[in-house]
Design a protein around this motif. Structure first.
Motif, PDB file in Angstrom:
ATOM      1  N   VAL A   1       0.833  -1.213   0.000  1.00  0.00           N
ATOM      2  CA  VAL A   1       0.000   0.000   0.000  1.00  0.00           C
ATOM      3  C   VAL A   1       0.870   1.266   0.000  1.00  0.00           C
ATOM      4  CG1 VAL A   1      -1.990  -1.086   1.073  1.00  0.00           C
ATOM      5  CG2 VAL A   1      -0.209  -0.125   2.530  1.00  0.00           C
ATOM      6  N   THR A   2       2.031   1.146  -0.623  1.00  0.00           N
ATOM      7  CA  THR A   2       2.958   2.269  -0.641  1.00  0.00           C
ATOM      8  C   THR A   2       2.301   3.524  -1.225  1.00  0.00           C
ATOM      9  OG1 THR A   2       4.726   0.666  -0.975  1.00  0.00           O
ATOM     10  CG2 THR A   2       5.265   2.989  -1.396  1.00  0.00           C
ATOM     11  N   ASP A   3       2.382   4.616  -0.496  1.00  0.00           N
ATOM     12  CA  ASP A   3       1.871   5.923  -0.951  1.00  0.00           C
ATOM     13  C   ASP A   3       0.395   5.871  -1.353  1.00  0.00           C
ATOM     14  OD1 ASP A   3       4.392   6.995  -0.593  1.00  0.00           O
ATOM     15  OD2 ASP A   3       5.029   6.462  -2.614  1.00  0.00           O
ATOM     16  N   MET A   4      -0.388   5.112  -0.662  1.00  0.00           N
ATOM     17  CA  MET A   4      -1.816   5.098  -0.990  1.00  0.00           C
ATOM     18  C   MET A   4      -2.638   4.816   0.264  1.00  0.00           C
ATOM     19  SD  MET A   4      -2.830   1.395  -2.531  1.00  0.00           S
ATOM     20  CE  MET A   4      -2.033   1.542  -4.083  1.00  0.00           C
ATOM     21  N   LEU A   5      -3.913   5.192   0.163  1.00  0.00           N
ATOM     22  CA  LEU A   5      -4.854   4.818   1.211  1.00  0.00           C
ATOM     23  C   LEU A   5      -5.489   3.504   0.793  1.00  0.00           C
ATOM     24  CD1 LEU A   5      -6.718   8.118   2.117  1.00  0.00           C
ATOM     25  CD2 LEU A   5      -5.266   6.747   3.612  1.00  0.00           C
ATOM     26  N   PHE A   6      -5.296   2.506   1.592  1.00  0.00           N
ATOM     27  CA  PHE A   6      -5.781   1.175   1.235  1.00  0.00           C
ATOM     28  C   PHE A   6      -7.292   1.183   0.993  1.00  0.00           C
ATOM     29  CE2 PHE A   6      -7.473  -2.936   2.884  1.00  0.00           C
ATOM     30  CZ  PHE A   6      -7.060  -3.725   1.822  1.00  0.00           C
ATOM     31  N   GLU A   7      -8.001   1.966   1.808  1.00  0.00           N
ATOM     32  CA  GLU A   7      -9.468   1.961   1.727  1.00  0.00           C
ATOM     33  C   GLU A   7      -9.968   2.473   0.387  1.00  0.00           C
ATOM     34  OE1 GLU A   7      -7.745   3.069   4.295  1.00  0.00           O
ATOM     35  OE2 GLU A   7      -8.242   1.434   5.667  1.00  0.00           O
ATOM     36  N   LYS A   8      -9.179   3.320  -0.257  1.00  0.00           N
ATOM     37  CA  LYS A   8      -9.667   3.980  -1.472  1.00  0.00           C
ATOM     38  C   LYS A   8      -9.050   3.429  -2.758  1.00  0.00           C
ATOM     39  CE  LYS A   8     -11.302   7.389   1.248  1.00  0.00           C
ATOM     40  NZ  LYS A   8     -12.710   7.418   1.580  1.00  0.00           N
ATOM     41  N   ASN A   9      -8.061   2.585  -2.627  1.00  0.00           N
ATOM     42  CA  ASN A   9      -7.315   2.194  -3.815  1.00  0.00           C
ATOM     43  C   ASN A   9      -7.084   0.688  -3.882  1.00  0.00           C
ATOM     44  OD1 ASN A   9      -6.370   4.975  -4.887  1.00  0.00           O
ATOM     45  ND2 ASN A   9      -5.922   5.027  -2.707  1.00  0.00           N
ATOM     46  N   VAL A  10      -6.675   0.279  -5.059  1.00  0.00           N
ATOM     47  CA  VAL A  10      -6.275  -1.116  -5.244  1.00  0.00           C
ATOM     48  C   VAL A  10      -4.782  -1.202  -4.922  1.00  0.00           C
ATOM     49  CG1 VAL A  10      -6.058  -2.988  -6.916  1.00  0.00           C
ATOM     50  CG2 VAL A  10      -8.008  -1.417  -7.022  1.00  0.00           C
ATOM     51  N   PRO A  11      -4.381  -2.121  -4.043  1.00  0.00           N
ATOM     52  CA  PRO A  11      -2.959  -2.198  -3.674  1.00  0.00           C
ATOM     53  C   PRO A  11      -2.065  -2.464  -4.882  1.00  0.00           C
ATOM     54  CG  PRO A  11      -4.307  -3.628  -2.281  1.00  0.00           C
ATOM     55  CD  PRO A  11      -5.195  -3.121  -3.363  1.00  0.00           C
ATOM     56  N   HIS A  12      -0.811  -2.055  -4.771  1.00  0.00           N
ATOM     57  CA  HIS A  12       0.145  -2.307  -5.860  1.00  0.00           C
ATOM     58  C   HIS A  12       0.283  -3.807  -6.108  1.00  0.00           C
ATOM     59  CE1 HIS A  12       1.251   1.883  -5.806  1.00  0.00           C
ATOM     60  NE2 HIS A  12       1.534   1.808  -4.517  1.00  0.00           N
ATOM     61  N   SER A  13       0.256  -4.557  -5.019  1.00  0.00           N
ATOM     62  CA  SER A  13       0.327  -6.017  -5.159  1.00  0.00           C
ATOM     63  C   SER A  13      -0.263  -6.638  -3.902  1.00  0.00           C
ATOM     64  CB  SER A  13       1.783  -6.481  -5.328  1.00  0.00           C
ATOM     65  OG  SER A  13       2.488  -6.266  -4.121  1.00  0.00           O
ATOM     66  N   THR A  14      -0.686  -7.875  -4.023  1.00  0.00           N
ATOM     67  CA  THR A  14      -1.215  -8.594  -2.862  1.00  0.00           C
ATOM     68  C   THR A  14      -0.671 -10.016  -2.876  1.00  0.00           C
ATOM     69  OG1 THR A  14      -3.245  -7.289  -2.782  1.00  0.00           O
ATOM     70  CG2 THR A  14      -3.316  -9.453  -1.743  1.00  0.00           C
ATOM     71  N   GLN A  15      -0.128 -10.398  -1.746  1.00  0.00           N
ATOM     72  CA  GLN A  15       0.412 -11.750  -1.614  1.00  0.00           C
ATOM     73  C   GLN A  15      -0.534 -12.544  -0.716  1.00  0.00           C
ATOM     74  OE1 GLN A  15       4.372 -11.702   0.016  1.00  0.00           O
ATOM     75  NE2 GLN A  15       4.419 -13.913   0.366  1.00  0.00           N
ATOM     76  N   VAL A  16      -0.940 -13.717  -1.165  1.00  0.00           N
ATOM     77  CA  VAL A  16      -1.880 -14.541  -0.392  1.00  0.00           C
ATOM     78  C   VAL A  16      -1.123 -15.695   0.256  1.00  0.00           C
ATOM     79  CG1 VAL A  16      -3.952 -15.974  -0.493  1.00  0.00           C
ATOM     80  CG2 VAL A  16      -3.753 -13.944  -1.958  1.00  0.00           C
ATOM     81  N   ILE A  17      -1.301 -15.828   1.559  1.00  0.00           N
ATOM     82  CA  ILE A  17      -0.636 -16.903   2.290  1.00  0.00           C
ATOM     83  C   ILE A  17      -1.709 -17.701   3.023  1.00  0.00           C
ATOM     84  CG2 ILE A  17       1.026 -17.446   4.123  1.00  0.00           C
ATOM     85  CD1 ILE A  17       2.128 -14.507   3.597  1.00  0.00           C
ATOM     86  N   ALA A  18      -1.842 -18.962   2.717  1.00  0.00           N
ATOM     87  CA  ALA A  18      -2.826 -19.789   3.423  1.00  0.00           C
ATOM     88  C   ALA A  18      -2.282 -20.132   4.807  1.00  0.00           C
ATOM     89  CB  ALA A  18      -3.084 -21.058   2.630  1.00  0.00           C
ATOM     90  N   VAL A  19      -3.117 -19.989   5.827  1.00  0.00           N
ATOM     91  CA  VAL A  19      -2.684 -20.320   7.195  1.00  0.00           C
ATOM     92  C   VAL A  19      -3.725 -21.233   7.830  1.00  0.00           C
ATOM     93  CG1 VAL A  19      -1.348 -18.221   7.561  1.00  0.00           C
ATOM     94  CG2 VAL A  19      -3.768 -18.233   8.141  1.00  0.00           C
ATOM     95  N   GLN A  20      -3.330 -21.881   8.876  1.00  0.00           N
ATOM     96  CA  GLN A  20      -4.220 -22.808   9.574  1.00  0.00           C
ATOM     97  C   GLN A  20      -5.087 -22.058  10.577  1.00  0.00           C
ATOM     98  OE1 GLN A  20      -4.417 -26.129   8.795  1.00  0.00           O
ATOM     99  NE2 GLN A  20      -3.091 -25.399   7.143  1.00  0.00           N
ATOM    100  N   PRO A  21      -6.235 -22.635  10.947  1.00  0.00           N
ATOM    101  CA  PRO A  21      -7.105 -21.953  11.920  1.00  0.00           C
ATOM    102  C   PRO A  21      -6.416 -21.676  13.252  1.00  0.00           C
ATOM    103  CG  PRO A  21      -8.285 -23.728  10.851  1.00  0.00           C
ATOM    104  CD  PRO A  21      -6.870 -23.845  10.408  1.00  0.00           C
ATOM    105  N   ASP A  22      -5.431 -22.506  13.617  1.00  0.00           N
ATOM    106  CA  ASP A  22      -4.781 -22.282  14.912  1.00  0.00           C
ATOM    107  C   ASP A  22      -3.471 -21.504  14.791  1.00  0.00           C
ATOM    108  OD1 ASP A  22      -3.425 -24.218  13.608  1.00  0.00           O
ATOM    109  OD2 ASP A  22      -3.283 -25.612  15.295  1.00  0.00           O
TER     110      ASP A  22
END
Lengths: 184, 962
Positions: free
Chosen positions: A66-87
């Motif tokens: 979210v470099t130099d942007m408001l996350f709420e108003k913009n699309v992030p430059h990139s998004t990394q998805v990491i699957a995690v366990q419930p615990d």
């Protein structure tokens, strides 16, 4: 050193505080650390909404640039998805880029595969690492304090405001027939 | 005339280790060894130089924990005893080594040194701080402060906690030195982006960063590390000079590793038989350093040769000379490029000198003498002095850095110690909550808060995480962290319980007696929205949940909640509305004396409206939790419609509050049944909401019947309160146009959905237009059926006499009412029918379907005309009847104007307040206070405290640093 009764009691340690929080921390220019906790109440109502046991829901960390942007108003430059366990409760993320601002979310997903944010962190900026091609842009100033003023917002307009689901809800009626919403 | 400057900066710090409960903590020896080996030897050197009129300037940072320990009588006395023990050991060592040509001179040296230290300590009356102060007053030292307990500031969670660490550090400094510190030593040189603003606010002039902290700044500092830069807020930053640091610090080629210097790791505490040293080590026989070390480093192998004082002294002189020579070259080279005198900043841990590097104080002695007597290229200077030499400095933005391994947070954030942060941050945020909540504490509460602040700060010391990383006395560091966190929560729980005595605080005050003048208020948030009012207002407080509130106006709920709440305030209630965030509006503000809290709905939201509503509820719940954590308490909750069901239900159960629900319409009614899963989902939420409510408010008798039959509610749980109308409309306008003066307009306003029956009106119009050639139909409002309705008008061939206005403002609506001959509302389902009332208020004759709430409002041929629902013929007939009878039309509108007076908001708010009070009476058994200013209800308790930790819930508050 012998521990007295106070000492024993005082050395008990709680890992969980029944709060909702996710905190992103910067370890170095290429490593972030995140820890999180979901309160029992939030787990319960999320389970109710998605009609699923908490430990059977899918969970993901979404790391947004979210470099130099408001996350709420913009699309992030990139998004990394990491699957995690419930615990899972914390994660080191490496590598990330230097001199970038990141924000992380703990999400689940709907049965249609859409992410749904459960917790959203603070944002952190990784340290800058100077490159050899940096060209100095010089500005000298006097070592004095600056006075800052705070500007407050006020309502200036009243009118028909839109919101993201106006096509589906006009303030009274939900206008979609079959669009599923809940894990069935 | 010098060509450049050297700023020697020594940072003296030890964690707060003071155990009144026992004398056997080895860790207290850290202080004793540092006093004997570093602080007094350095002071001896500095005083001697001053007495010999050697001109020098050194910057010395004394951490607040160290200052407190140096000033502590218990530790002073224990140190004195330690010193006497060591002097006794020295006597024994002199006897033991007698005749040994290598060791005997060293034993004599140690005995003399201990004697000198003892003399020094007593000459200054155990008050080492006064010696530092006198050296500062004499112009030799520039003393600076550090964070209160040496917290590694980049890893704190809240701005409040960082501020508290810095302010407390400043106050401790002021206490001991009587002036503001010119600069600050950031613990571990730990800097992060927003720290400069806090430092600037607090009047700190400069801080010191590691080399890369400055080199990586943006833009690149053109003068490198040889000049300070200014941060955007004006704080100066001095960077450590890499090469001078390397020469002293490096474990490979640094001065302290010279083979002629004393070997730190050969101490008689480990080398001699246990019987000999037993009185001088730990009572349980744990061997420790005694300071009696007889060997020099000698080489890289295990074999060590005896230490030679004269050789070491000679090396110290050589190394001082070497240091100066290298700095001279650096300065002379840089001066040419810089155009101003370069400054080399050489910061070190003070304890390096004397404790780790035995000859360190001697090296400083030689260094300062040689700079003074033997050359004129270099001059010693302090950061403050250098800032005064020049008018301007380059402005740069710095990012996070530290002088720890790797240059960032690797030492303090890794597998060995990352487990402490969830607990430390939770405690930090709880401290902020407590500080914000206790605005005017009692003396007892203040004591608890002060001690809680001490415990938190002690837990935050960077030393514990550092020790866990370097694996020295890990058990001790772990224990200290856990103890302070535990004690902190013990104190907060005492406050939460509200019942405690000073006896309960005293043991902790004695155990962790740091910063006697600490001020817990430093943890208070700068943004104190509502904080003051919270104490001043003693009214009953209702929490209103509504998904929309002006300026967000999607349906009619927004206006209803706005009018109701602002009128409720006038009846004496304090009203807080939690609603959806809107661009350009503050998230917290007061609107017409109503507190409005707008929440941001997080994305991603699952991609559908129902998930969005759920996400809104999560955000609302977080906001309410924040308010409660800040000290707000509520007397009841008033929820509007199913969209806020989850929040209402959770709040009722979490905080044990009575719930009042207004059902404006039902999903079943809107859709004439439940036909799909989405409608079923909403219906279930409505069912849950009304079942959890103490009282359900509906707007009409028809709605009461509907709600009772749909949800099986008992009669006494449902109450009818009509909706109110725009107060400006209720004023009867004597100049309004008569029926015959109005335009030939049939007017409809409302959402364009099937339940409003606009399609019926079009069919009726197609026949009416034949009968009344001048009649026109104007349809105002927006909705999903608009396109379909326009197509219908085309099919009926009346499109040229029908106008679709779309959304219109209240003012435009009123203008339309004023000029229309009749307002028609042919609804199929209508919980209330506010539009009919508004038309009546405007003096426009009304024709409405006899359904739902419209049936309550419009009485046939008394204040309007009614038509059969879903019946075009009936609609056609009644419009034609009215059109042809102007006198009847005049009479109907006159009657209507008299009847609408009961729909004013003052009356409705009063009735709502009555319902609130009735619910509260049953819920809490409260009684009315007739003597109060309002003649109404007042809060008896205004401050509630949170429950024990086990009951804690909610998101975390505090001003995030990031």
């Amino acid at each position: 050193m012998l521990k007295d009764q106070r000492g024993c009691k005082e050395e008990q340690w709680r890992r969980f505080w029944n709060v909702d929080r996710i905190r992103l921390m910067c370890k170095d220019a290429s490593t972030l650390f995140v820890y999180w906790e979901v309160s029992s109440l939030r787990k319960q109502i999320i389970s109710e909404h998605f009609e699923s046991r908490w430990d059977q829901l899918p969970f993901y960390l979404l790391l947004h640039d979210v470099t130099d942007m408001l996350f709420e108003k913009n699309v992030p430059h990139s998004t990394q998805v990491i699957a995690v366990q419930p615990d899972s409760e914390n994660w080191y993320i490496h590598p990330v880029l230097a001199n970038r601002s990141y924000l992380i979310q703990l999400c689940t997903a709907t049965k249609e595969g859409e992410f749904f944010s459960i917790l959203q962190s603070n944002s952190v900026t990784t340290p800058r690492v100077a490159s050899v091609s940096d060209q100095p842009s010089v500005c000298f100033r006097r070592p004095i304090r600056q006075e800052r003023t705070v500007q407050e917002n006020a309502i200036t307009d009243v009118g028909p405001y839109s919101f993201p689901y106006f096509g589906e809800f006009d303030g009274y009626t939900v206008n979609f027939a079959s669009r599923g919403c809940i894990h069935e | 005339m010098s060509k450049g400057y050297v700023a020697l900066v020594l940072h003296a710090h030890l964690p707060f280790v003071r155990h009144p409960e026992s004398e056997t903590y080895l860790e207290e020896r850290w202080l004793f060894e540092a006093i004997s080996e570093t602080y007094i030897p350095l002071l001896q050197v500095l005083l001697k130089l001053a007495s010999e009129r050697v001109s020098y300037r050194i910057t010395f940072s004394l951490s607040p924990t160290l200052l407190t320990m140096l000033d502590d009588s218990l530790l002073q006395n224990r140190y004195n005893q330690y010193l006497l023990n060591m002097m006794e050991l020295a006597e024994k060592e002199v006897k033991r080594t007698q005749g040994d040509t290598d060791f005997y001179p060293l034993a004599l040296h140690y005995r003399q040194k201990l004697y000198d230290i003892y003399q020094f300590y007593h000459k200054c009356k155990k008050d080492l701080i006064s010696v530092f102060r006198s050296l500062q007053n004499g112009g030799y030292l520039e003393l600076i402060t550090s964070a209160a307990t040496h917290a590694f500031l980049p890893l704190l969670a809240t701005e409040e906690a960082v501020r508290a660490q810095v302010v407390t550090g400043i106050e401790v400094y002021e206490h001991y030195f009587g002036c503001k510190p010119p600069g600050i030593w950031l613990p571990e040189c730990g800097y992060f982006e927003k720290l400069e603003n806090i430092l600037s606010d607090l009047g700190i002039r400069y801080f010191i960063t590691d080399t890369h902290g400055l080199i990586n700044a943006e833009p690149v500092p053109v003068l490198g590390t040889l000049s300070p830069v200014l941060t955007p807020s004006g704080v100066a930053v001095f960077a450590r000079d890499r090469s001078s640091s390397q020469q002293v610090w490096s474990s490979i080629d640094g001065y302290p590793g010279d083979f002629d210097y004393r070997e730190f790791y050969r101490d008689i505490g480990f080398d001699l038989d246990l019987e000999t040293v037993k009185p001088y080590i730990h009572p349980e026989g744990i061997r420790v350093d005694t300071g009696f070390k007889y060997y020099r480093i000698t080489g890289n192998g295990a074999e060590k040769a005896p230490y030679r004082l004269d050789w070491a002294r000679e090396k110290a002189a050589l190394h001082a000379k070497d240091f100066i020579m290298n700095r001279q070259k650096h300065v002379e080279n840089a001066l040419y490029h810089m155009g101003r005198k370069p400054m080399i900043v050489a910061p070190f841990d003070a304890e390096l000198f004397g404790h780790w590097w035995y000859e360190g104080p001697q090296w400083i002695d030689f260094l300062l003498r040689k700079i003074h007597f033997d050359q004129d290229v270099l001059e010693t200077v302090t950061p403050s002095q250098y800032l005064d030499f020049y008018d301007d400095f380059q402005e740069c933005r710095l990012s996070m850095s530290s002088w720890g391994r790797g240059g960032y947070a690797d030492v303090w954030l890794r597998g060995e110690n990352d487990w402490i942060y969830p607990a430390l941050h939770f405690a930090e945020e709880r401290m902020v909550q407590m500080a914000n909540r206790f605005w005017q504490p009692t003396a007892e509460e203040r004591r608890v808060l002060q001690q809680a602040a001490r415990e938190l700060m002690l837990a935050q010391s960077s030393d514990w995480a550092f020790i866990m990383d370097n694996k020295t006395v890990v058990d001790y560091a772990v224990r200290r962290t856990k103890q302070h966190v535990s004690r902190f929560h013990q104190l907060c729980d005492m406050l939460a319980s509200g019942t405690f005595s000073s006896d309960e605080v005293l043991p902790l005050e004695k155990l962790d007696a740091i910063f006697p003048n600490i001020d817990y208020r430093h943890f208070q948030s700068k943004n104190k929205f509502l904080a003051k009012e919270k104490l001043e207002v003693k009214r009953l407080r209702v929490l209103v949940l509504s998904w929309e509130f002006p300026p967000l106006t999607i349906g009619g709920l927004s206006r209803h909640v706005y009018d109701l709440t602002r009128h409720l305030v006038q009846t004496g209630w304090e009203v807080h509305v939690v609603t959806t965030e809107v661009d350009s509006c503050p998230n917290e503000e007061k609107v017409d004396d109503v507190y409005v809290h707008r929440v941001r709905v997080q994305k991603p939201d699952g991609g559908s409206f129902l998930h969005w509503v759920f996400q809104l509820n999560l955000a609302m719940l977080d906001t309410v939790s924040h308010l409660v954590q800040k000290g707000w308490s509520f007397d009841l909750v008033h929820a509007h419609d199913w969209l806020v069901c989850r929040t209402a239900s959770a709040i009722k159960s979490l905080y044990n509050l009575p719930l009042i629900v207004t059902i404006h319409a039902t999903e079943h009614g809107r859709n004439q049944g439940i036909h799909n899963d989405v409608q079923r989902h909403i219906h279930q939420l409505e069912l849950r909401l009304v079942n959890e409510a103490e009282k359900v408010i509906v707007c009409s008798d028809a709605m009461r019947s509907e709600v009772r039959s749909l949800f099986g509610l008992e009669e006494n749980r449902v109450q009818v309160l009509p909706n109110g109308i725009d107060p400006s409309l209720i004023q009867w306008d004597m100049h309004r146009k008569k029926f015959c003066e109005r335009e030939d307009v049939v007017f409809f306003v409302g959402r364009l959905v099937r339940e409003k029956g606009v399609h019926l009106l079009l069919h009726a119009a197609s026949r009416l237009f034949v009968q009344f050639p001048k009649m026109r139909l104007v349809i105002a409002g927006q909705g999903p059926m608009r396109e379909e309705l326009e197509q219908l008008a085309i099919q009926l061939k009346i499109i040229n006499r029908v106008s679709f206005l779309g959304f219109i403002s209240d003012e435009e609506r009123n203008q339309m009412y004023a000029k229309s001959k009749v307002a028609v509302f042919p609804s199929l389902y209508e919980p209330f029918g506010i539009v009919a009332l508004e038309a009546m208020a405007a003096g426009t004759p009304v024709i409405a379907a006899s359904v739902g709430g419209l049936r309550d409002v419009v009485q046939h041929e008394i204040n309007g005309l009614t038509v059969f629902p879903d019946n075009v013929d009936s609609l056609h007939d009644q419009i034609a009847f009215l059109w042809s009878n102007p006198e009847l039309a005049e009479q109907l509108s006159m009657n209507a104007s008299l009847q609408i007076q009961k729909f004013n908001w003052d009356q409705i708010a009063k009735s709502t307040s009555d319902i609130y009070c009735e619910v509260l009476r049953e819920w809490k058994g409260w009684v009315a206070d007739e003597s109060s200013n309002h003649g109404w209800w007042q809060r008896n308790e205004i401050t509630s405290v949170d429950g024990a930790i086990s009951q804690t819930h909610g998101a975390i508050i505090g001003t995030s640093l990031y």
